[in-house]
Design a protein around this motif. Structure first.
Motif, PDB file in Angstrom:
ATOM      1  N   LYS A  56       4.242  19.739  -5.343  1.00 21.66           N
ATOM      2  CA  LYS A  56       4.760  19.695  -6.714  1.00 21.66           C
ATOM      3  C   LYS A  56       6.143  20.317  -6.822  1.00 21.66           C
ATOM      4  CE  LYS A  56       2.409  23.950  -8.154  1.00 21.66           C
ATOM      5  NZ  LYS A  56       1.445  24.525  -9.133  1.00 21.66           N
ATOM      6  N   LYS A  57       6.511  21.131  -5.853  1.00 16.88           N
ATOM      7  CA  LYS A  57       7.841  21.743  -5.839  1.00 16.88           C
ATOM      8  C   LYS A  57       8.619  21.268  -4.609  1.00 16.88           C
ATOM      9  CE  LYS A  57       6.542  25.818  -8.530  1.00 16.88           C
ATOM     10  NZ  LYS A  57       6.523  27.293  -8.606  1.00 16.88           N
ATOM     11  N   GLU A  58       8.441  19.992  -4.286  1.00 20.10           N
ATOM     12  CA  GLU A  58       9.106  19.401  -3.132  1.00 20.10           C
ATOM     13  C   GLU A  58      10.624  19.528  -3.279  1.00 20.10           C
ATOM     14  OE1 GLU A  58       8.396  17.452   0.588  1.00 20.10           O
ATOM     15  OE2 GLU A  58       6.952  18.110  -0.914  1.00 20.10           O
ATOM     16  N   PRO A  59      11.316  20.073  -2.265  1.00 19.28           N
ATOM     17  CA  PRO A  59      12.772  20.206  -2.345  1.00 19.28           C
ATOM     18  C   PRO A  59      13.444  18.863  -2.606  1.00 19.28           C
ATOM     19  CG  PRO A  59      11.921  21.446  -0.479  1.00 19.28           C
ATOM     20  CD  PRO A  59      10.773  20.634  -1.018  1.00 19.28           C
ATOM     21  N   ASN A  84      -2.991  20.695  -5.692  1.00 21.37           N
ATOM     22  CA  ASN A  84      -1.697  21.389  -5.610  1.00 21.37           C
ATOM     23  C   ASN A  84      -0.687  20.562  -4.827  1.00 21.37           C
ATOM     24  OD1 ASN A  84      -2.541  23.740  -7.040  1.00 21.37           O
ATOM     25  ND2 ASN A  84      -3.628  24.402  -5.209  1.00 21.37           N
ATOM     26  N   GLY A  85      -0.735  19.268  -5.032  1.00 23.52           N
ATOM     27  CA  GLY A  85       0.119  18.313  -4.338  1.00 23.52           C
ATOM     28  C   GLY A  85      -0.663  17.035  -4.098  1.00 23.52           C
ATOM     29  N   LEU A  86      -0.085  16.111  -3.355  1.00 21.29           N
ATOM     30  CA  LEU A  86      -0.745  14.847  -3.052  1.00 21.29           C
ATOM     31  C   LEU A  86      -1.051  14.764  -1.558  1.00 21.29           C
ATOM     32  CD1 LEU A  86       1.341  12.382  -5.275  1.00 21.29           C
ATOM     33  CD2 LEU A  86      -0.861  13.475  -5.793  1.00 21.29           C
ATOM     34  N   PHE A  87      -2.253  14.226  -1.237  1.00 16.30           N
ATOM     35  CA  PHE A  87      -2.757  14.170   0.132  1.00 16.30           C
ATOM     36  C   PHE A  87      -3.131  12.731   0.491  1.00 16.30           C
ATOM     37  CE2 PHE A  87      -3.312  18.449  -1.245  1.00 16.30           C
ATOM     38  CZ  PHE A  87      -3.325  19.266  -0.126  1.00 16.30           C
ATOM     39  N   GLN A  88      -3.211  12.466   1.803  1.00 13.45           N
ATOM     40  CA  GLN A  88      -3.605  11.137   2.268  1.00 13.45           C
ATOM     41  C   GLN A  88      -4.309  11.234   3.614  1.00 13.45           C
ATOM     42  OE1 GLN A  88       0.176   9.129   2.443  1.00 13.45           O
ATOM     43  NE2 GLN A  88       0.825  10.147   4.318  1.00 13.45           N
ATOM     44  N   ALA A  89      -5.159  10.233   3.860  1.00 10.29           N
ATOM     45  CA  ALA A  89      -5.845  10.125   5.146  1.00 10.29           C
ATOM     46  C   ALA A  89      -6.428   8.729   5.260  1.00 10.29           C
ATOM     47  CB  ALA A  89      -6.960  11.159   5.278  1.00 10.29           C
ATOM     48  N   LYS A  90      -6.703   8.319   6.475  1.00  9.32           N
ATOM     49  CA  LYS A  90      -7.412   7.070   6.715  1.00  9.32           C
ATOM     50  C   LYS A  90      -8.901   7.364   6.670  1.00  9.32           C
ATOM     51  CE  LYS A  90      -6.405   3.053   9.569  1.00  9.32           C
ATOM     52  NZ  LYS A  90      -5.891   2.578  10.870  1.00  9.32           N
ATOM     53  N   ILE A  91      -9.706   6.398   6.211  1.00 13.13           N
ATOM     54  CA  ILE A  91     -11.140   6.651   6.065  1.00 13.13           C
ATOM     55  C   ILE A  91     -11.949   5.443   6.527  1.00 13.13           C
ATOM     56  CG2 ILE A  91     -11.106   5.867   3.646  1.00 13.13           C
ATOM     57  CD1 ILE A  91     -13.345   7.894   3.084  1.00 13.13           C
ATOM     58  N   ASP A  92     -13.076   5.720   7.156  1.00 17.83           N
ATOM     59  CA  ASP A  92     -14.068   4.692   7.474  1.00 17.83           C
ATOM     60  C   ASP A  92     -15.136   4.754   6.391  1.00 17.83           C
ATOM     61  OD1 ASP A  92     -15.562   2.773   9.228  1.00 17.83           O
ATOM     62  OD2 ASP A  92     -16.967   4.457   9.263  1.00 17.83           O
ATOM     63  N   LEU A  93     -15.191   3.741   5.560  1.00 17.52           N
ATOM     64  CA  LEU A  93     -16.080   3.799   4.401  1.00 17.52           C
ATOM     65  C   LEU A  93     -17.553   3.798   4.786  1.00 17.52           C
ATOM     66  CD1 LEU A  93     -14.288   1.460   1.827  1.00 17.52           C
ATOM     67  CD2 LEU A  93     -14.364   3.953   1.858  1.00 17.52           C
ATOM     68  N   LYS A  94     -17.930   3.061   5.803  1.00 17.86           N
ATOM     69  CA  LYS A  94     -19.348   2.960   6.157  1.00 17.86           C
ATOM     70  C   LYS A  94     -19.937   4.317   6.520  1.00 17.86           C
ATOM     71  CE  LYS A  94     -19.324  -1.896   7.569  1.00 17.86           C
ATOM     72  NZ  LYS A  94     -19.598  -2.864   8.664  1.00 17.86           N
ATOM     73  N   SER A  95     -19.173   5.120   7.228  1.00 15.73           N
ATOM     74  CA  SER A  95     -19.656   6.451   7.594  1.00 15.73           C
ATOM     75  C   SER A  95     -19.206   7.509   6.585  1.00 15.73           C
ATOM     76  CB  SER A  95     -19.139   6.831   8.983  1.00 15.73           C
ATOM     77  OG  SER A  95     -17.718   6.953   8.976  1.00 15.73           O
ATOM     78  N   GLY A  96     -18.179   7.164   5.806  1.00 17.07           N
ATOM     79  CA  GLY A  96     -17.647   8.128   4.857  1.00 17.07           C
ATOM     80  C   GLY A  96     -16.864   9.233   5.518  1.00 17.07           C
ATOM     81  N   LYS A  97     -16.356   8.988   6.713  1.00 21.04           N
ATOM     82  CA  LYS A  97     -15.637  10.021   7.451  1.00 21.04           C
ATOM     83  C   LYS A  97     -14.155   9.672   7.563  1.00 21.04           C
ATOM     84  CE  LYS A  97     -19.605  11.543  10.183  1.00 21.04           C
ATOM     85  NZ  LYS A  97     -20.135  11.766  11.556  1.00 21.04           N
ATOM     86  N   LEU A  98     -13.326  10.695   7.447  1.00 17.76           N
ATOM     87  CA  LEU A  98     -11.891  10.512   7.628  1.00 17.76           C
ATOM     88  C   LEU A  98     -11.599  10.288   9.101  1.00 17.76           C
ATOM     89  CD1 LEU A  98     -10.436  13.286   5.275  1.00 17.76           C
ATOM     90  CD2 LEU A  98     -11.166  10.953   4.710  1.00 17.76           C
TER      91      LEU A  98
END
Length: 376
Positions: A215-218, A191-205
């Motif tokens: 999707k209805k951003e002013p 229901n929109g676009l999201f982002q975060a930084k991630i550590d791939l080795k642990s798989g944790k954000l």
């Protein structure tokens, strides 16, 4: 008289051979003979190979593709398929990276396996899978639908679970991006676009998951209001570009840019840079969403969907885009109104990607034979 005619013909034949020989020699000397790559979309035309949300990776001299297997909407699907090709034209089934029939009953990600992607980062292959737990109360696994991370030493696997679910909410269409300094980022939809930084080795954000675009951003255009999804990020000339798809008018691809991998993001173009749009597309959703009265002109192509794209290295060594091309049952003249069995399913589509003046461009979806020169 006959002898003279024969002599003339013989001399003419010798002159033709000599001219051809000289032309061939000139061609070889000037290297004017150039190989080309020819393709006609949709690339796949097979109900068995059919997938949505194609993502392609070139590894060595082969191309590998994954995507959302059928059935898409009606419940569990068979898992995560991997296709392989030697020439980008002829594709065949390689294996299941995740075979749903072999998962234990208590597996928490035995749902629909939407939009898997494979990224080569830090000398490993990372597979993102979007799925949830199917139960009698939730036969489509939507209440637990989120992102799962797997890794492997080879693109063909075997893949081992690193972590999941990566978020405690509904998220879908996950993608990964590695910056020049080695930092890695997760982008997804929901229901929109999201982002975060991630550590791939642990798989944790390592940062909280953050919704940065609704999707209805002013102030944003109306062609986004139905839904936005399928992010894919690439960096060019110190600018971060995010491709995304919208299914408001059909299935179109928009483009965002930012000076930082975490934004702020802004539209590169006030119109989609690629895709197809049809007034009759998903009318029940348009009515229920209140956007059925949008004013636009249909694209003159035989498709109802060309979207959820990802970039890959094409046969000419340049960037190409891949996504699913889905035929339009009400396609306009002069296209045949008789459907072939494969046309009732989404198929692979590809197009070259161009970069100029600080922007990425993709030509309109094609359906006739295209010719692209290959590097010498």
């Amino acid at each position: 008289m006959m002898r003279n005619q024969f002599s003339i013909l013989f001399l003419f034949f010798l002159s033709v051979l000599s001219a051809q020989k000289n032309d061939t020699a000139k061609g070889l000397k000037n290297n004017t003979v150039q190989k080309v790559f020819k393709y006609t979309n949709p690339i796949t035309r097979d109900s068995i190979l059919s997938m949505r949300d194609y993502m392609i990776n070139k590894v060595g001299d082969k191309w590998y593709a994954t995507g959302t297997s059928n059935p898409v909407w009606t419940g569990p699907n068979p898992g995560v398929k991997l296709l392989v090709s030697d020439d980008m034209i002829h594709w065949k089934f390689h294996s299941y990276l995740i075979d749903a029939s072999k998962l234990p009953e208590d597996c928490p990600y035995n749902g629909r396996f939407w939009a898997p992607e494979i990224h080569f980062i830090q000398n490993k292959y990372w597979l993102t899978v979007n799925s949830g737990k199917v139960t009698k109360e939730d036969p489509k696994g939507m209440s637990k639908h989120s992102i799962w991370l797997f890794s492997a030493d080879k693109i063909t696997g075997p893949y081992k679970l690193v972590n999941g679910p990566l978020t405690n909410q509904y998220n879908n269409d996950a993608t990964l991006f590695e910056d020049d300094n080695g930092d890695t980022y997760l982008y997804c939809s929901g229901n929109g676009l999201f982002q975060a930084k991630i550590d791939l080795k642990s798989g944790k954000l390592t940062t909280p998951i953050h919704k940065f675009l609704d999707k209805k951003e002013p102030g944003y255009p109306e062609w986004m209001v139905g839904g936005i999804e399928g992010p894919f990020v690439i960096k060019k000339e110190e600018v971060y570009f995010m491709f995304f798809s919208t299914w408001t008018r059909g299935y179109e691809v928009g483009l965002l840019k930012s000076k930082s991998p975490m934004g702020p993001w802004e539209l590169v173009s006030c119109e989609p840079i690629f895709g197809t749009r049809k007034k009759g597309y998903r009318p029940e959703l348009a009515v229920s969403g209140g956007y059925d009265n949008l004013q636009f002109t249909d694209t003159h192509d035989p498709y109802q969907e060309t979207g959820h794209n990802a970039l890959f290295e094409g046969p000419d060594g340049n960037l190409w885009t891949s996504c699913h091309y889905f035929m339009d049952e009400k396609r306009p003249y002069p296209y045949s109104q008789t459907f072939q069995p494969w046309e009732k399913f989404p198929q692979m589509g590809i197009e070259p990607v161009h970069y100029a003046d600080g922007k990425f461009y993709i030509n309109s979806p094609t359906w006739t034979e295209q010719t692209v020169p290959l590097k010498k």
